[in-house]
Design a protein around this motif. Sequence first.
Motif, PDB file in Angstrom:
ATOM      1  N   GLY A 179      12.414   5.958  40.009  1.00  0.00           N
ATOM      2  CA  GLY A 179      13.339   6.197  41.251  1.00  0.00           C
ATOM      3  C   GLY A 179      14.437   5.488  41.498  1.00  0.00           C
ATOM      4  O   GLY A 179      14.559   4.456  40.555  1.00  0.00           O
ATOM      5  N   HIS A 180      15.269   5.902  42.440  1.00  0.00           N
ATOM      6  CA  HIS A 180      16.393   5.110  42.649  1.00  0.00           C
ATOM      7  C   HIS A 180      16.068   3.626  43.124  1.00  0.00           C
ATOM      8  O   HIS A 180      15.244   3.238  43.551  1.00  0.00           O
ATOM      9  CB  HIS A 180      17.398   5.706  43.591  1.00  0.00           C
ATOM     10  CG  HIS A 180      17.938   7.071  43.213  1.00  0.00           C
ATOM     11  ND1 HIS A 180      18.714   7.309  42.463  1.00  0.00           N
ATOM     12  CD2 HIS A 180      17.419   8.336  43.882  1.00  0.00           C
ATOM     13  CE1 HIS A 180      18.899   8.626  42.215  1.00  0.00           C
ATOM     14  NE2 HIS A 180      18.244   9.283  43.258  1.00  0.00           N
ATOM     15  N   VAL A 181      17.255   2.870  43.024  1.00  0.00           N
ATOM     16  CA  VAL A 181      17.283   1.606  43.479  1.00  0.00           C
ATOM     17  C   VAL A 181      16.826   1.331  44.912  1.00  0.00           C
ATOM     18  O   VAL A 181      17.485   1.943  45.833  1.00  0.00           O
ATOM     19  CB  VAL A 181      18.664   0.730  43.207  1.00  0.00           C
ATOM     20  CG1 VAL A 181      18.656  -0.611  43.943  1.00  0.00           C
ATOM     21  CG2 VAL A 181      18.904   0.651  41.651  1.00  0.00           C
ATOM     22  N   GLY A 182      16.082   0.484  45.365  1.00  0.00           N
ATOM     23  CA  GLY A 182      15.396   0.310  46.663  1.00  0.00           C
ATOM     24  C   GLY A 182      14.648   1.467  47.220  1.00  0.00           C
ATOM     25  O   GLY A 182      14.563   1.462  48.534  1.00  0.00           O
ATOM     26  N   CYS A 183      14.132   2.302  46.385  1.00  0.00           N
ATOM     27  CA  CYS A 183      13.311   3.448  47.023  1.00  0.00           C
ATOM     28  C   CYS A 183      11.930   2.883  47.207  1.00  0.00           C
ATOM     29  O   CYS A 183      11.094   3.870  47.642  1.00  0.00           O
ATOM     30  CB  CYS A 183      13.413   4.398  45.827  1.00  0.00           C
ATOM     31  SG  CYS A 183      12.534   4.244  44.358  1.00  0.00           S
ATOM     32  N   ARG A 231      -2.733   1.385  33.442  1.00  0.00           N
ATOM     33  CA  ARG A 231      -1.461   0.790  33.382  1.00  0.00           C
ATOM     34  C   ARG A 231      -0.499   1.537  34.499  1.00  0.00           C
ATOM     35  O   ARG A 231      -0.535   2.694  34.424  1.00  0.00           O
ATOM     36  CB  ARG A 231      -0.742   1.045  32.055  1.00  0.00           C
ATOM     37  CG  ARG A 231      -1.413   0.103  30.974  1.00  0.00           C
ATOM     38  CD  ARG A 231      -1.440   0.747  29.610  1.00  0.00           C
ATOM     39  NE  ARG A 231      -2.406   2.038  29.646  1.00  0.00           N
ATOM     40  CZ  ARG A 231      -2.245   2.994  28.822  1.00  0.00           C
ATOM     41  NH1 ARG A 231      -1.175   2.996  27.931  1.00  0.00           N
ATOM     42  NH2 ARG A 231      -3.151   3.853  29.052  1.00  0.00           N
ATOM     43  N   ILE A 232       0.110   0.910  35.264  1.00  0.00           N
ATOM     44  CA  ILE A 232       1.137   1.378  36.300  1.00  0.00           C
ATOM     45  C   ILE A 232       2.409   0.630  35.886  1.00  0.00           C
ATOM     46  O   ILE A 232       2.653  -0.397  36.021  1.00  0.00           O
ATOM     47  CB  ILE A 232       0.922   1.277  37.753  1.00  0.00           C
ATOM     48  CG1 ILE A 232      -0.471   1.695  37.991  1.00  0.00           C
ATOM     49  CG2 ILE A 232       1.696   1.789  38.567  1.00  0.00           C
ATOM     50  CD1 ILE A 232      -1.051   1.602  39.424  1.00  0.00           C
ATOM     51  N   LEU A 233       3.174   1.575  35.381  1.00  0.00           N
ATOM     52  CA  LEU A 233       4.593   1.115  34.683  1.00  0.00           C
ATOM     53  C   LEU A 233       5.916   1.416  35.630  1.00  0.00           C
ATOM     54  O   LEU A 233       6.087   2.736  35.647  1.00  0.00           O
ATOM     55  CB  LEU A 233       4.724   1.554  33.437  1.00  0.00           C
ATOM     56  CG  LEU A 233       6.129   1.410  32.744  1.00  0.00           C
ATOM     57  CD1 LEU A 233       6.483  -0.403  32.486  1.00  0.00           C
ATOM     58  CD2 LEU A 233       6.240   2.003  31.514  1.00  0.00           C
ATOM     59  N   VAL A 234       6.511   0.376  36.249  1.00  0.00           N
ATOM     60  CA  VAL A 234       7.707   1.057  36.997  1.00  0.00           C
ATOM     61  C   VAL A 234       8.860   0.807  35.920  1.00  0.00           C
ATOM     62  O   VAL A 234       8.902  -0.079  35.226  1.00  0.00           O
ATOM     63  CB  VAL A 234       7.994  -0.117  37.958  1.00  0.00           C
ATOM     64  CG1 VAL A 234       9.331   0.198  38.522  1.00  0.00           C
ATOM     65  CG2 VAL A 234       7.000  -0.034  39.281  1.00  0.00           C
ATOM     66  N   THR A 235       9.499   1.853  35.853  1.00  0.00           N
ATOM     67  CA  THR A 235      10.460   1.841  34.720  1.00  0.00           C
ATOM     68  C   THR A 235      11.910   2.642  35.093  1.00  0.00           C
ATOM     69  O   THR A 235      11.660   3.550  35.956  1.00  0.00           O
ATOM     70  CB  THR A 235      10.085   2.456  33.353  1.00  0.00           C
ATOM     71  OG1 THR A 235      11.154   2.294  32.553  1.00  0.00           O
ATOM     72  CG2 THR A 235       9.679   3.869  33.463  1.00  0.00           C
ATOM     73  N   HIS A 236      13.044   2.280  34.599  1.00  0.00           N
ATOM     74  CA  HIS A 236      14.187   3.174  34.547  1.00  0.00           C
ATOM     75  C   HIS A 236      14.428   3.915  33.225  1.00  0.00           C
ATOM     76  O   HIS A 236      15.353   4.626  33.109  1.00  0.00           O
ATOM     77  CB  HIS A 236      15.477   2.367  34.832  1.00  0.00           C
ATOM     78  CG  HIS A 236      15.407   1.878  36.481  1.00  0.00           C
ATOM     79  ND1 HIS A 236      15.428   0.480  36.718  1.00  0.00           N
ATOM     80  CD2 HIS A 236      15.041   2.381  37.458  1.00  0.00           C
ATOM     81  CE1 HIS A 236      15.431   0.358  38.016  1.00  0.00           C
ATOM     82  NE2 HIS A 236      14.994   1.310  38.472  1.00  0.00           N
TER      83      HIS A 236
END
Length: 1651
Positions: A711-715, A855-860
């Motif tokens: 997701g976007h920055v700050g979402c 695994r829960i991965l936050v990624t860009h």
Amino acid sequence: MERLCGPELPFWVANQTLHTDQPDLPLCFQLTVLSWLPCIYLWTVSPIYLFYLKKNNRGYIMMSIMNRFKTVFGLLLWFVCWTDLFYTFHETQQEISQPPIFFITPLMLGMTMLLATFFIQCERLRGVQSSGVLFIFWFLSVLCAVVPFRSKILQASSEVEVTDKLRFTTFYFYFGLVVLELILCCFNEKPPLFSNVVADPVSHPLQPAQKLSTLCMLEHASYIEGPECFEDCLCLNVCPESTAGFLSKMTFWWFTSMAIKGYKMPLEAKDLWSLNQRDSSKAMVPKLLKEWEKEQAKAKRKQNPSSQVFYSKPPPSTTNHIGGASGASPEEDEVLLSDQKAVPRQPSFLRALIKAFGPYFLIGSAYKLLQDVITFVNPQLLRMLISFTKQKDAPDWWGYSLAFLMFFTAFLQTLILHQHFQYCFVTGMHVRTALIGAIYRKSLAITNAAKRSSTLGEVVNLMSVDAQRFMDLTTFLNMLWSAPLQIMLTLYFLWQNLGPSVLAGVAVMILLIPFNAVIAMKSRAYQVEQMQHKDSRIKLMNEILNGIKVLKLYAWENSFKEKVLAIRQKELDVLKKASYLGALSTMAWTSAPFMVALTTFAVYVMVDEKNILDAETAFVSLSLFNILRFPLNMLPQVISSLVQTSVSLKRIQSFLSHDELDPNSVDRKNTPSDFSVTVVNGKFTWAQEESPVLHNINVLVPQGSLLAVVGHVGCGKSSLISALLGETEKLEGDVSVRGSVAYVPQQAWIQNATLRDNILFGKLYNEQKYRCVLEACALTPDLEVLPGGDMTEIGEKGINLSGGQRQRVSLARALYSDADVYLLDDPLSAVDAHVSKHIFDNLIGPEGALKGKTRILVTHGISYLPQVDNIVVMADGRVSEMGSYQELLKQNGAFAEFLRNYALEDIVEEDEATEEIIDDEDLYPEDTLSNHTDMVDSEPVINEAKRKFIRQISIISADGETPKSRSVRRHGCSQRKHPEPQEKESQRIEKLIQAETAETGRVKLKVYLEYAKAVGLLLSVLICILYGCQSAAAIGANIWLSEWTNDALQNQTEDNVNMRVGVYAALGITQGVLLLATCLLSQTYSMVRAAKLMHRNLLQRVLRAPQAFFESSPVGRLINRFSKDMDAIDSQIPHQIDIWMHTFWYTLNVVLVCSALTPMFLLVVAPLMVFYWWVQACVSTFFSIDNKILLQYVVFAAVIPILSKGKRFYVATSRQLKRLESINRSPIYSHFSETITGSSVIRAFGRHSAFVCMSDMKVDENQKSYYPGIVSNRWLGVRIEFIGNCIVLFAALFAVTGKDDLNPGLVGLSVSYALQVTMSLNWMVRMTSDLENNIVAVERVKEYSETKTEAPWEIEDKKPPPDWPIQGNVEFHNYSVRYREGLDLVLKNLSLSVKGGEKVGIVGRTGAGKSSMTLCLFRLLEAAEGEISIDDVKISEIGLHDLRSKLTIIPQEPVLFSGTLRMNLDPFEKYSDEEVWKALEHSHLHKFVRNQPAKLEMECSEGGENLSVGQRQLVCLARALLRKTRILILDEATAAIDLETDDLIQSTIRTQFEDCTVFTIAHRLNTVMDYKRSVNPLRSVARTCAGIAVAWQPDTRSGGEAPRACPRKLRVPASRVPSRGQSATSGTASRRVNAGIVARGSPTSRAHQMA
């Protein structure tokens, strides 16, 4: 008594006892009073002592020879006593009548001896090695038996034959046995068995109980201190107090061994005794917390009293904070029936403290009561002594008895007083230990909202300043009741002496009460204000020190310095006001005894002509007034301290009442389920009063699956991870996480420990597992270049690792923990594409080390999305889309559109990374690329997924793998040959964070001179003269009083009354005026001036220190200088100088007066002062009064230098203990600061108790040096006061011997002064010690005020033009740089030319030195060789601020300061609101800011924690847009930002910085793809090839040759490459290949260069 003793044995015969030269006590008195006194004592204390023994079991002592002897002697005594009893019965049968006393006394003595024998065995069974109760009993028995012993000798010598032979014989048996019992009682029994206390300090094998008590330490031994810690834990240096006997404890003799050791050599940490179990955090903190929890529970019950009837709505499981004092919210309860409204009630922290520590403190209070009573014995003895000198025919033994009685009373008073002080100081230590422990535990559990209201600086102040206030108060807290008691007793005895005239003195005292009350109220207000300013200053200093790199890069030091100084000025203004009040208070209370004396004497002689002020009346009254002086002086100080502590109490109570995170908000029960993580209807916020950040979250994560969050920055991606950890407030819904959790935060949290300890994080070391973890996280090659391998110490916050290395260590920690669920918050953003791919393939991905884990991965990085099981797309705090990769593409929603626009770049970049590695294999030997050979993945499943993905987005056709790529296989860690463990024991690994050094030996004279200079040398001399004048006025008044009393002998009282009173008053008033002048000049003006100057110098030097200084100095250590040490300079040192000067002059006066009146006194003073010098070594200069005394002083002065090299036991030991205590204090704050920063990681890994244990160990380590410090004061006090007691004895003896030559007035003056010298000497030594101990604060501040500074900020004759740089040309000429002297070069012979306006990319692998290259432009690193020029100006020749203010950097780690958003963008308000909004618009933050209620005035919490990392980076971008200099450096500025925002930002940089020179460090190649310049090939190190510039370092392993070919050509589809001359657009359809600089060579880590 006649009934008991009969008419033939009188109880008292005055002629036989008093009026004779051979006094003796009658037999009746001996058989009653002297025989019964020890018995009454033992029977009185026996119930209390039995109760004590029952409650305190120390183990079991084996029957020893000494114990057997004690028991046998006790039984023999019983037998001897009852022999007398049966003999009396025998006499009755023989019709010899004896009085009842002959039955009663033997019976009572026999039963008492049986009781004593019973106690001997009882003590043995309860493990008592030395008995105080029995020692006092045997001592009293011997003392009372001495008189009969002498009587029987006199009787035997006067009579021809002894009449009562049996009783005569049994008494001598009795006396001998009692003496033997007393002697045996002086020795200790053997150590008890089965004891928790190590009882033998010489050889002390650990008992099982002690081994258990060290388990807490052992788990973390290697984790904290290295493997040696385990052995250190077992090698306990046991405190001898636990084995000391009663006499040793009373006189503190057990401390002598440390005093001797401290004299022989400066004490070190290893010399300190281990802390007694009763004083440890393990014992103290739970005791306080238990009482505090009871108080909180009671407060909640009071808010919901049972008398009220409530209807309670069933509350949902909503809020996830507990523990606050607020209780249930009013919305949840509807009152149906109520007599009155429930008033919210705060729990009382004071009551908790009293319950926890009150009982122990009361023992000290009992000693104080006893001491207060004994204090009034000596004035009565003085009355008798003066009366004796008037009676010329009185027997001499009267005088000698009085002299020895005065000595014994004073000595007893000394012993009791110091026991009182010991209990009070130990209580203070306990309170401080418990407070620090409670605050630390609370800080690990408070909510985010509470964190914002209590910043790190404030909490550090709570632990340092506020906890110290409690410790200081407990020392004299008993004065609150003792002072009024002493005042009342004094007034009673004065009434007996002077009659109603004393009411005049009472009136003066009553008038002072409201005056003092007003001062106390104002002082409290000033104290609150001062603490607020202190908090603000420490908070700001903490932020400055944490963000010092950014301050230097932006050249903001001066501006922030002014901010700190502005707060400091407010603090000093309040301090000055408080010192004005203090001066008035001091004058009032110091003058009070004199004013009371003056008014009382004046009224006494004027109201009645018959009232004659003779010596007895005057000097007994004066000694009582002197007793009055101490409580009157101490009372305002105690009230002031109480005021300060009450402020601290409220602050600590407020902090401990904060809401806590509810550990049950996330269900962590490991019940069998298909889903590891579930969130149902989740609604979350960061603070109750704020709007929710996550709405309607429904997430189900199957066990063993990989979920990506994008997701976007700050979402709300990071907020979702925080919600799963229980870090946010849960408003609605249910959250459950099955099993253990490992968490990798977006900004890696690294401890100041070794690399291995950071990875193990408290787990046991497993070699094979550890090596696999290093390999999976691409850390193996880094170990090869770290100076100590994995045992290299990592600085605070990982300062000596690059951003990527820090993130990989954080990943390694998570992998090693072997958890069930892994929460990974964008861990790949800080590493380059190659390492990112390696980590994903080997660690996170379907075939990685975490395969089978949830695994829960936050990624860009969207290139990895085809390989994940499920994807959650976040938008505006909600889940906008969720499903597998294929499902989301089929939905053809916003996410699919986003993929079509941005996925190509990421995939192309990854493919190029693969190809580059393959090409590199031809260029470099295998070991050079050992960290990257595993990065290519040719698993058919994954590549098939990629091909499908590329086909589906229909941009380019499937690009199959080359044969070369297929040949590269990924090797599992089990197949790899592991390098040997890097235990470099043979070579010494240099520590980055050096241990804090302590000065040794005496405090150097230049430290005192430094303080005197800060005060002003002339002022210092003037202040000393004023103290002397004030003291001269005081002694003059007393000599005048002595002359006045002599008028009574000459019958001149009526003639001289007015003149005598007038002169006496004038001298006293002069003393008061001089005192006020001295206080105002010293404390209000000079000392405040010194505090201001020293703080300014410290701040100036610290801010001007080079960056390397901050990398090797922990923030906690620096904060310690600015908080605790500055507090000592502000308030403690001035106060101690004041008391020292008073006591010095007073002691000098006593010696002068006594010597002048009785010159023989000098013969005693000389050896006593030599002993005093031997113990404390304080040089005193004496002045003569007449020629005879002058000669004696010359002799005395000649003795002093000879013995000046004698032992300086006390000061040497005490000073070094204070230094060690100061050093051991810093790690408490450093560890606390580190803990707060990583609290979410600590909680996630379940390491809460381990960190609490570590904090407790650090506090105990600090108390290890503090405890001997307070005992050293007691040790000294007993010895010094013994000298004072000897002075009393000899002053009285000389008065007795010279009674024919001395008038009563002089005797009274001499002895009343001598009575005061005991306290005066003690205070003088204490203040000398305290002053030297606290002047260490000046020494420590001075140390940092002399740190080496970086280059000048401005050089006037080298200032560049105001509009420089005009073009922005940058040239590196053969530039080389190293981090510190003696280390290897980090950049070698770099030559590079960049024309103004060009955009240059700097790319390279993690740890390759990209950021280091940019630091050289700002001269954070100074050149080793070569130079850098900007527009033909050599940057090494101009001032740092002139350089740095003309450059702008967006740093790798965004740093924000607490305050408004506008302040963070424009700290010094140079720009208009319009310009600020424009900058926000260009940085794509304007929408977010406009949605905030406060807009630009939105509050940023400390470190900007209420913004996401991406938003913080955007704020830094906006900051750069406002500055807009000709040269811009972006250091991974968009690493934490999604691709779409990144693209927008690149567009902004192209447009807004179109004419600027831009250096961009990036891991994403698409970030630097459209840079416009073409760089020509250079002959030296920087080379270009096909538009790519290569910054190459010769690799020693490849022979130092240049690469044979360029590493790669950037392959971009033809459709994407515009024709020559075609302009590059900002869109994604057509890009131009940019020229970039690739930082190459061995991945030399930052640690290697900095360690």
